[in-house]
Design a protein around this motif. Sequence first.
Motif, PDB file in Angstrom:
ATOM      1  N   LEU A  33       4.777  32.129  -9.439  1.00  0.00           N
ATOM      2  CA  LEU A  33       5.889  32.038  -8.497  1.00  0.00           C
ATOM      3  C   LEU A  33       5.512  31.264  -7.248  1.00  0.00           C
ATOM      4  N   VAL A  34       4.297  31.450  -6.756  1.00  0.00           N
ATOM      5  CA  VAL A  34       3.848  30.715  -5.570  1.00  0.00           C
ATOM      6  C   VAL A  34       3.757  29.223  -5.874  1.00  0.00           C
ATOM      7  N   PHE A  35       3.197  28.858  -7.010  1.00  0.00           N
ATOM      8  CA  PHE A  35       3.102  27.449  -7.368  1.00  0.00           C
ATOM      9  C   PHE A  35       4.482  26.833  -7.584  1.00  0.00           C
ATOM     10  N   ALA A  36       5.390  27.564  -8.208  1.00  0.00           N
ATOM     11  CA  ALA A  36       6.744  27.049  -8.417  1.00  0.00           C
ATOM     12  C   ALA A  36       7.458  26.858  -7.079  1.00  0.00           C
ATOM     13  N   GLY A  37       7.273  27.802  -6.171  1.00  0.00           N
ATOM     14  CA  GLY A  37       7.883  27.679  -4.849  1.00  0.00           C
ATOM     15  C   GLY A  37       7.323  26.521  -4.053  1.00  0.00           C
ATOM     16  N   SER A  38       6.026  26.321  -4.114  1.00  0.00           N
ATOM     17  CA  SER A  38       5.428  25.208  -3.375  1.00  0.00           C
ATOM     18  C   SER A  38       5.830  23.865  -3.976  1.00  0.00           C
ATOM     19  N   ALA A  43       9.113  19.025  -3.452  1.00  0.00           N
ATOM     20  CA  ALA A  43      10.111  18.119  -4.024  1.00  0.00           C
ATOM     21  C   ALA A  43      11.317  17.984  -3.101  1.00  0.00           C
ATOM     22  N   ALA A  44      11.663  19.060  -2.396  1.00  0.00           N
ATOM     23  CA  ALA A  44      12.812  19.017  -1.485  1.00  0.00           C
ATOM     24  C   ALA A  44      12.501  18.207  -0.236  1.00  0.00           C
ATOM     25  N   VAL A  45      11.271  18.296   0.257  1.00  0.00           N
ATOM     26  CA  VAL A  45      10.889  17.597   1.486  1.00  0.00           C
ATOM     27  C   VAL A  45      10.724  16.113   1.232  1.00  0.00           C
ATOM     28  N   GLY A  46      10.112  15.748   0.132  1.00  0.00           N
ATOM     29  CA  GLY A  46       9.906  14.343  -0.183  1.00  0.00           C
ATOM     30  C   GLY A  46       8.501  13.896   0.167  1.00  0.00           C
TER      31      GLY A  46
END
Length: 77
Positions: A33-38, A43-46
Amino acid sequence: MEEPQQSSTEAGFALRRLVPPPALCGFLLLLALVFAGSYAAGAAVGPVAPDMQRSGTGGDGSSGTEGGMDMKHGSGG
């Protein structure tokens, strides 16, 4: 009558020995979950730099080495 009960106990012990402990499963789930969140946040930040691009995505046919720096590998002059 003792033998069937004893063999089922041994089978249960062998099964419990093969199953990982619940704490390990919870840790691995939390780690995923931590890796998926990071990954999602990244990906959202760019990209981290304004001019940073993925190699090979440029439409001008460049190989990703920009700025006049010639990257040569190997020995020789």
